[in-house]
Each structure stands twice: as structure tokens, then as C-alpha cells.
Design a protein around this motif. Structure first.
Motif, PDB file in Angstrom:
ATOM      1  N   GLU A   1       6.008   9.716  11.375  1.00 34.48           N
ATOM      2  CA  GLU A   1       5.263   9.743  10.193  1.00 34.48           C
ATOM      3  C   GLU A   1       3.929   8.579  10.352  1.00 34.48           C
ATOM      4  OE1 GLU A   1       7.371   9.231   6.735  1.00 34.48           O
ATOM      5  OE2 GLU A   1       8.655  10.985   7.222  1.00 34.48           O
ATOM      6  N   LYS A   2       2.631   8.564   9.827  1.00 30.99           N
ATOM      7  CA  LYS A   2       1.787   7.968  10.089  1.00 30.99           C
ATOM      8  C   LYS A   2       1.855   7.041   8.691  1.00 30.99           C
ATOM      9  CE  LYS A   2      -2.961   7.420  11.269  1.00 30.99           C
ATOM     10  NZ  LYS A   2      -4.205   7.792  11.900  1.00 30.99           N
ATOM     11  N   LYS A   3       1.816   5.778   9.120  1.00 32.24           N
ATOM     12  CA  LYS A   3       2.193   4.744   7.754  1.00 32.24           C
ATOM     13  C   LYS A   3       0.800   4.188   7.396  1.00 32.24           C
ATOM     14  CE  LYS A   3       3.358   0.488  10.410  1.00 32.24           C
ATOM     15  NZ  LYS A   3       4.240  -0.523  10.415  1.00 32.24           N
ATOM     16  N   GLU A   4       0.664   3.661   6.351  1.00 27.57           N
ATOM     17  CA  GLU A   4      -0.836   3.474   5.983  1.00 27.57           C
ATOM     18  C   GLU A   4      -0.427   1.696   6.089  1.00 27.57           C
ATOM     19  OE1 GLU A   4      -1.662   4.535   1.819  1.00 27.57           O
ATOM     20  OE2 GLU A   4      -1.111   6.450   2.442  1.00 27.57           O
ATOM     21  N   ASP A   5      -1.723   1.146   6.628  1.00 22.78           N
ATOM     22  CA  ASP A   5      -1.582  -0.312   6.795  1.00 22.78           C
ATOM     23  C   ASP A   5      -2.276  -1.042   5.597  1.00 22.78           C
ATOM     24  OD1 ASP A   5      -1.351  -0.008   9.374  1.00 22.78           O
ATOM     25  OD2 ASP A   5      -3.184  -0.015   9.924  1.00 22.78           O
ATOM     26  N   ASP A   6      -1.645  -2.105   5.114  1.00 20.16           N
ATOM     27  CA  ASP A   6      -1.927  -2.902   3.983  1.00 20.16           C
ATOM     28  C   ASP A   6      -2.832  -3.822   4.392  1.00 20.16           C
ATOM     29  OD1 ASP A   6      -0.254  -4.296   5.645  1.00 20.16           O
ATOM     30  OD2 ASP A   6       1.148  -4.875   3.561  1.00 20.16           O
ATOM     31  N   GLU A   7      -3.280  -4.781   3.308  1.00 18.52           N
ATOM     32  CA  GLU A   7      -4.411  -5.672   3.801  1.00 18.52           C
ATOM     33  C   GLU A   7      -3.861  -6.777   4.886  1.00 18.52           C
ATOM     34  OE1 GLU A   7      -3.522  -6.353   0.103  1.00 18.52           O
ATOM     35  OE2 GLU A   7      -4.218  -4.541  -0.368  1.00 18.52           O
ATOM     36  N   ASP A   8      -2.690  -7.104   4.753  1.00 22.23           N
ATOM     37  CA  ASP A   8      -1.989  -8.035   5.910  1.00 22.23           C
ATOM     38  C   ASP A   8      -2.094  -7.417   7.196  1.00 22.23           C
ATOM     39  OD1 ASP A   8      -1.410  -9.795   3.701  1.00 22.23           O
ATOM     40  OD2 ASP A   8       0.467  -9.264   3.721  1.00 22.23           O
ATOM     41  N   ASP A   9      -1.871  -6.389   7.306  1.00 25.30           N
ATOM     42  CA  ASP A   9      -1.987  -5.823   8.688  1.00 25.30           C
ATOM     43  C   ASP A   9      -3.260  -5.554   9.169  1.00 25.30           C
ATOM     44  OD1 ASP A   9       0.811  -5.447   9.013  1.00 25.30           O
ATOM     45  OD2 ASP A   9       0.704  -3.276   8.263  1.00 25.30           O
ATOM     46  N   ALA A  10      -4.286  -4.918   8.305  1.00 21.84           N
ATOM     47  CA  ALA A  10      -5.608  -5.008   8.517  1.00 21.84           C
ATOM     48  C   ALA A  10      -6.452  -6.219   9.082  1.00 21.84           C
ATOM     49  CB  ALA A  10      -6.606  -4.366   7.505  1.00 21.84           C
ATOM     50  N   ALA A  11      -6.207  -7.253   8.461  1.00 23.98           N
ATOM     51  CA  ALA A  11      -6.524  -8.852   8.756  1.00 23.98           C
ATOM     52  C   ALA A  11      -5.963  -9.210   9.776  1.00 23.98           C
ATOM     53  CB  ALA A  11      -6.242  -9.720   7.334  1.00 23.98           C
ATOM     54  N   PHE A  12      -4.808  -8.908  10.099  1.00 23.93           N
ATOM     55  CA  PHE A  12      -4.127  -9.468  11.176  1.00 23.93           C
ATOM     56  C   PHE A  12      -4.811  -8.703  12.782  1.00 23.93           C
ATOM     57  CE2 PHE A  12      -0.540  -8.698  14.498  1.00 23.93           C
ATOM     58  CZ  PHE A  12      -0.453 -10.123  15.038  1.00 23.93           C
ATOM     59  N   LYS A  13      -4.853  -7.379  12.664  1.00 27.75           N
ATOM     60  CA  LYS A  13      -5.706  -6.533  13.635  1.00 27.75           C
ATOM     61  C   LYS A  13      -6.970  -7.183  13.755  1.00 27.75           C
ATOM     62  CE  LYS A  13      -2.895  -2.669  13.634  1.00 27.75           C
ATOM     63  NZ  LYS A  13      -2.888  -1.055  13.085  1.00 27.75           N
ATOM     64  N   ALA A  14      -7.627  -7.339  12.931  1.00 28.85           N
ATOM     65  CA  ALA A  14      -9.309  -7.795  12.799  1.00 28.85           C
ATOM     66  C   ALA A  14      -9.169  -9.463  13.414  1.00 28.85           C
ATOM     67  CB  ALA A  14      -9.596  -8.102  11.640  1.00 28.85           C
ATOM     68  N   LYS A  15      -7.966 -10.202  13.107  1.00 28.48           N
ATOM     69  CA  LYS A  15      -8.075 -11.439  13.796  1.00 28.48           C
ATOM     70  C   LYS A  15      -7.764 -11.491  15.157  1.00 28.48           C
ATOM     71  CE  LYS A  15      -5.919 -15.850  13.322  1.00 28.48           C
ATOM     72  NZ  LYS A  15      -5.014 -16.168  14.634  1.00 28.48           N
ATOM     73  N   GLN A  16      -6.909 -10.451  15.597  1.00 30.29           N
ATOM     74  CA  GLN A  16      -6.387 -10.417  17.022  1.00 30.29           C
ATOM     75  C   GLN A  16      -7.751  -9.587  17.822  1.00 30.29           C
ATOM     76  OE1 GLN A  16      -3.237  -7.684  17.307  1.00 30.29           O
ATOM     77  NE2 GLN A  16      -1.894  -9.387  18.199  1.00 30.29           N
TER      78      GLN A  16
END
Length: 69
Positions: free
Chosen positions: A18-33
Motif C-alpha cells: 500500500e502506498k502510504k502518504e508522506d506527512d510534513e515531517d517526511d517531506a521536510a526530511f527528504k528535502a533536507k537530505q
């Protein structure tokens, strides 16, 4: 006896994830990486430009042999 006894058996199919939805924390973490990775790559490229091309520890001449045995 069935005709399917010999040979390699096919593996069972895994259920679809199942494709899970990213929340703001995940999106910010990926952008920082991604930003960190780009900064690291730029620093490595800059480091390659600053260091002059050098030969190996032998100076490129290799081991000289005297010819005597």
C-alpha cells in the motif's frame, strides 16, 4: 503423479504494498537530505578542481631494474 513435479517451482507473488502518504515531517526530511547531498556533491567537485593532478607514489616511472641477475 502430476506433470509439475520436476524442475524449479515458480515463487508465489508478493501482495502489492500500500502506498502510504508522506506527512510534513517526511517531506521536510527528504528535502533536507536532497539539499545536503547536492551540497556534498558541489563540495567534492570544487575539491577536485583545486587539487592538481598528481602521479602515484612512484612518480609514474615504475620500478627500475638494473639488468643484473
Amino acid at each position: 503423479m502430476s506433470g509439475r513435479q520436476g524442475g524449479k517451482m515458480k515463487p508465489l507473488k508478493a501482495p502489492k504494498k500500500e502506498k502510504k502518504e508522506d506527512d510534513e515531517d517526511d517531506a521536510a526530511f527528504k528535502a533536507k537530505q536532497k539539499a545536503d547531498q547536492e551540497a556534498l556533491k558541489k563540495a567534492q567537485d570544487r575539491g577536485k578542481l583545486l587539487v592538481p593532478k598528481q602521479g602515484g607514489p612512484m612518480g609514474g616511472a615504475g620500478i627500475k631494474k638494473s639488468g643484473k641477475k
